[in-house]
Write an enzyme that holds these catalytic residues in place. Structure first.
Site, mmCIF file in Angstrom:
data_model
loop_
_atom_site.group_PDB
_atom_site.id
_atom_site.type_symbol
_atom_site.label_atom_id
_atom_site.label_comp_id
_atom_site.label_asym_id
_atom_site.label_seq_id
_atom_site.Cartn_x
_atom_site.Cartn_y
_atom_site.Cartn_z
ATOM 1 N N ASN A 9 24.461 27.703 5.609
ATOM 2 C CA ASN A 9 25.344 26.600 5.212
ATOM 3 C C ASN A 9 25.252 25.537 6.298
ATOM 4 O O ASN A 9 25.735 25.744 7.410
ATOM 5 C CB ASN A 9 26.778 27.149 5.084
ATOM 6 C CG ASN A 9 27.800 26.060 4.861
ATOM 7 O OD1 ASN A 9 27.458 24.910 4.575
ATOM 8 N ND2 ASN A 9 29.070 26.420 4.996
ATOM 9 N N LYS A 11 26.660 22.676 6.386
ATOM 10 C CA LYS A 11 27.899 21.887 6.514
ATOM 11 C C LYS A 11 27.583 20.395 6.578
ATOM 12 O O LYS A 11 26.636 19.942 5.950
ATOM 13 C CB LYS A 11 28.705 22.369 7.729
ATOM 14 C CG LYS A 11 28.929 23.875 7.707
ATOM 15 C CD LYS A 11 29.965 24.336 8.674
ATOM 16 C CE LYS A 11 30.047 25.844 8.638
ATOM 17 N NZ LYS A 11 31.130 26.377 9.431
ATOM 18 N N HIS A 93 34.852 28.209 0.458
ATOM 19 C CA HIS A 93 34.657 28.293 1.908
ATOM 20 C C HIS A 93 35.982 28.015 2.608
ATOM 21 O O HIS A 93 36.775 27.183 2.158
ATOM 22 C CB HIS A 93 33.578 27.283 2.353
ATOM 23 C CG HIS A 93 33.150 27.506 3.762
ATOM 24 N ND1 HIS A 93 33.868 27.020 4.829
ATOM 25 C CD2 HIS A 93 32.110 28.193 4.290
ATOM 26 C CE1 HIS A 93 33.274 27.398 5.958
ATOM 27 N NE2 HIS A 93 32.205 28.108 5.655
ATOM 28 N N GLU A 95 36.742 26.316 5.089
ATOM 29 C CA GLU A 95 36.990 24.906 5.456
ATOM 30 C C GLU A 95 37.493 24.128 4.239
ATOM 31 O O GLU A 95 38.304 23.211 4.377
ATOM 32 C CB GLU A 95 35.717 24.290 6.055
ATOM 33 C CG GLU A 95 35.467 24.843 7.453
ATOM 34 C CD GLU A 95 34.019 24.895 7.882
ATOM 35 O OE1 GLU A 95 33.172 24.201 7.290
ATOM 36 O OE2 GLU A 95 33.716 25.653 8.827
ATOM 37 N N GLU A 165 34.216 36.142 5.059
ATOM 38 C CA GLU A 165 34.156 35.361 6.295
ATOM 39 C C GLU A 165 35.541 35.330 6.936
ATOM 40 O O GLU A 165 36.392 34.516 6.530
ATOM 41 C CB GLU A 165 33.711 33.930 5.991
ATOM 42 C CG GLU A 165 32.357 33.829 5.355
ATOM 43 C CD GLU A 165 31.730 32.467 5.603
ATOM 44 O OE1 GLU A 165 30.637 32.429 6.169
ATOM 45 O OE2 GLU A 165 32.353 31.445 5.266
ATOM 46 N N GLY A 171 32.418 29.792 13.468
ATOM 47 C CA GLY A 171 32.157 28.730 14.437
ATOM 48 C C GLY A 171 32.812 28.962 15.792
ATOM 49 O O GLY A 171 32.884 28.062 16.626
ATOM 50 N N SER A 211 29.883 33.550 12.856
ATOM 51 C CA SER A 211 29.124 33.636 14.109
ATOM 52 C C SER A 211 27.992 34.670 14.052
ATOM 53 O O SER A 211 27.748 35.387 15.027
ATOM 54 C CB SER A 211 30.067 33.911 15.291
ATOM 55 O OG SER A 211 31.012 32.851 15.408
HETATM 56 C C1 PEP Z 1 30.263 29.449 7.915
HETATM 57 O O1 PEP Z 1 30.726 28.346 8.048
HETATM 58 O O2 PEP Z 1 30.120 29.895 6.761
HETATM 59 C C2 PEP Z 1 29.924 30.211 9.097
HETATM 60 C C3 PEP Z 1 29.822 31.506 8.990
HETATM 61 O O3 PEP Z 1 29.754 29.523 10.263
HETATM 62 P P1 PEP Z 1 29.249 30.127 11.692
HETATM 63 O O4 PEP Z 1 28.048 30.964 11.403
HETATM 64 O O5 PEP Z 1 28.928 28.907 12.510
HETATM 65 O O6 PEP Z 1 30.377 30.920 12.232
#
Ligand code: PEP
Length: 249
Positions: A9, A11, A93, A95, A165, A171, A211
């Site tokens: 992703n 973003k 997601h 966000e 997630e 992040g 992450s």
């Molecule tokens: C995400 O935004 O779906 C995500 C997992 O981000 P990151 O890998 O940067 O934690």
């Protein structure tokens, strides 16, 4: 046996040149034993659609409108995504949930609209740190699954991948332990079995996101209920994304 599914992703990152350079590197230097998807920003979907045509790299979008068309300034519809050759859309997601106020009901509307137009879906669920610390992780994730999949049929489930997630791991550099992640994945699979059937739950691909890096992907993917990864930051560079998509090379 479920296949491994790695998704990146991007973003709100990458200019057109950066995006095309990244895709070229992935295609030239990566191998595609596992299923691999990239989800660039809307503005780059057309260019990336052309770049990945005829390759094994699957094109995803990061979101879509709850409406098919009409007076919705600034929104992008499922029909527009289909028109550009998008295969899969990421919905729910964290966000979108936390910054843009998307409720389970909004996400459910989007899921049903995507299904109506034959788009595949990566459906994200996950608890916040506060919810986890209050012992609510299981309840939050289970409720998101029940509400998000309301009205979704057994056969529709073939088009759905779930991504677990934990919001506190996105992040932040903090990763759920493989054991903790696997236990939530198992809870999701059990809930899917209860709603649908053992057959549907055993086929369901459940990605872990939060992450994921080259250094932790192997131990996460070794867990019984972890079938893939949804990757944010590490998906933005070929040098970090290729080792993740090739974790079992
Ligand atoms: C995400 O935004 O779906 C995500 C997992 O981000 P990151 O890998 O940067 O934690």
């Amino acid at each position: 046996m479920r296949i491994s599914y790695i998704a990146g992703n991007w973003k709100m990152n990458t200019t057109k040149k950066e995006a095309l350079d990244l895709v070229t590197e992935l295609l030239n230097e990566g191998s595609f034993k596992n299923k691999v998807l990239i989800a660039p920003p809307y503005t780059l979907l057309d260019a990336i659609s052309n770049a990945v045509k005829g390759t094994n790299l699957i094109l995803g979008a990061q979101n879509m409108s709850t409406h098919e068309s009409g007076a919705h300034t600034g929104e992008v519809s499922v029909l527009m995504l289909r028109d550009l050759g998008v295969d899969t859309v990421i919905l729910g997601h964290s966000e979108r949930r936390s910054i843009y106020g998307e409720s389970d009901q909004i996400i459910n509307t989007k899921i049903k609209l995507a299904l109506k137009h034959n788009l595949n879906i990566i459906f994200c669920v996950g608890e916040t740190l506060e919810e986890r610390e209050n012992g609510l992780a299981e309840k939050v994730v289970t409720d998101q699954i029940i509400n998000g999949l309301e009205g979704v049929s057994d056969s529709d489930m073939d088009s759905i991948t779930v991504a677990y997630e934990p919001v506190w791991a996105i992040g932040t550099g903090k990763t759920s332990t493989p054991e903790d992640a696997d236990s939530i994945h198992r809870i999701i699979r059990n809930k899917i079995e209860a709603i649908y059937s053992k057959n549907v739950s055993e086929k369901l691909i459940i990605q872990y996101g939060g992450s994921v890096k080259p250094s932790n992907v192997k131990e996460l993917m070794a867990k019984e209920n972890i079938d893939g990864a949804l990757v944010g930051g590490a998906a933005l560079k070929a040098e970090t994304f290729i080792p993740i998509m090739e974790y079992n090379k």
